[in-house]
Design a protein around this motif. Structure first.
Motif, PDB file in Angstrom:
ATOM      1  N   GLU A   1       0.823  -1.208   0.000  1.00  0.00           N
ATOM      2  CA  GLU A   1       0.000   0.000   0.000  1.00  0.00           C
ATOM      3  C   GLU A   1       0.858   1.259   0.000  1.00  0.00           C
ATOM      4  O   GLU A   1       0.533   2.232  -0.691  1.00  0.00           O
ATOM      5  N   GLN A   2       1.957   1.251   0.756  1.00  0.00           N
ATOM      6  CA  GLN A   2       2.841   2.415   0.774  1.00  0.00           C
ATOM      7  C   GLN A   2       3.512   2.609  -0.579  1.00  0.00           C
ATOM      8  O   GLN A   2       3.656   3.740  -1.052  1.00  0.00           O
ATOM      9  N   LYS A   3       3.907   1.500  -1.207  1.00  0.00           N
ATOM     10  CA  LYS A   3       4.543   1.609  -2.524  1.00  0.00           C
ATOM     11  C   LYS A   3       3.548   2.148  -3.549  1.00  0.00           C
ATOM     12  O   LYS A   3       3.900   2.993  -4.379  1.00  0.00           O
ATOM     13  N   ILE A   4       2.305   1.688  -3.478  1.00  0.00           N
ATOM     14  CA  ILE A   4       1.275   2.185  -4.386  1.00  0.00           C
ATOM     15  C   ILE A   4       1.041   3.672  -4.146  1.00  0.00           C
ATOM     16  O   ILE A   4       0.903   4.450  -5.093  1.00  0.00           O
ATOM     17  N   ASP A   5       1.020   4.096  -2.875  1.00  0.00           N
ATOM     18  CA  ASP A   5       0.849   5.520  -2.568  1.00  0.00           C
ATOM     19  C   ASP A   5       1.971   6.358  -3.163  1.00  0.00           C
ATOM     20  O   ASP A   5       1.731   7.443  -3.712  1.00  0.00           O
ATOM     21  N   VAL A   6       3.197   5.852  -3.064  1.00  0.00           N
ATOM     22  CA  VAL A   6       4.340   6.578  -3.616  1.00  0.00           C
ATOM     23  C   VAL A   6       4.223   6.683  -5.129  1.00  0.00           C
ATOM     24  O   VAL A   6       4.432   7.758  -5.708  1.00  0.00           O
ATOM     25  N   LEU A   7       3.892   5.572  -5.773  1.00  0.00           N
ATOM     26  CA  LEU A   7       3.809   5.585  -7.233  1.00  0.00           C
ATOM     27  C   LEU A   7       2.649   6.444  -7.736  1.00  0.00           C
ATOM     28  O   LEU A   7       2.779   7.138  -8.749  1.00  0.00           O
TER      29      LEU A   7
END
Length: 167
Positions: free
Chosen positions: A96-102
């Motif tokens: 979820e954090q990686k998706i938020d960053v992207l």
């Protein structure tokens, strides 16, 4: 993790719950104390956990409660299951954090791309006002400006649609 470690050290589920209620901060401490209190008043542990899942609407809590209830009926290594749940929750948080960053990166790239036409318009106007003047003084020019603004708006909504990812 705390419950898993308690079970590995030989504590029962109720004792592990007590350990969580002692060591964790509020609000989780209050919720586990409530589960323990319900159990002491005669409510089955399964029902107390189901009440916990009703109070806290979360996929993680639902997974936790379901695993306890299933393993209590079928048997199995509860500590190992808790470790698996902890790993699953941590990995989901990372994704979820990686998706938020992207998605944030996509948003700012979209903003940068959308800023190019107005910036170029200002640069062209500053460098050669006579070249850009018909854009603001004729009907055809205003039509072109309107179309540019419309396409910018459509582009913004398309970018927002593309970067919106639900997990």
């Amino acid at each position: 993790s705390l419950m898993s470690n308690g079970l590995k050290s030989g504590l029962s589920i109720v004792q592990s719950l007590g350990l969580v209620a002692q060591e964790m901060p509020n609000p989780i401490q209050q919720e586990f104390n409530l589960v323990l209190s319900q159990n002491k008043l005669g409510v089955s542990l399964e029902e107390a956990f189901n009440n916990l899942a009703k109070r806290i609407q979360s996929d993680d809590v639902e997974m936790f409660v379901t695993s306890i209830n299933i393993l209590k009926e079928t048997g199995g290594n509860l500590a190992e299951t808790f470790d698996t749940i902890v790993t699953t929750i941590r990995e989901r948080i990372k994704v979820e954090q990686k998706i938020d960053v992207l998605t944030a990166q996509g948003f700012y790239q979209g903003v940068a791309v959308m800023a190019v036409p107005p910036i170029l318009g200002v640069v062209f106007y500053q460098s050669d006002p006579d070249f850009m003047r018909p854009l603001f003084t004729t009907a055809l020019g205003w039509t072109v400006v309107f179309i540019i603004l419309l396409l910018e708006l459509i582009g913004f909504f398309v970018i927002m649609k593309v970067i919106k990812i639900e997990v």
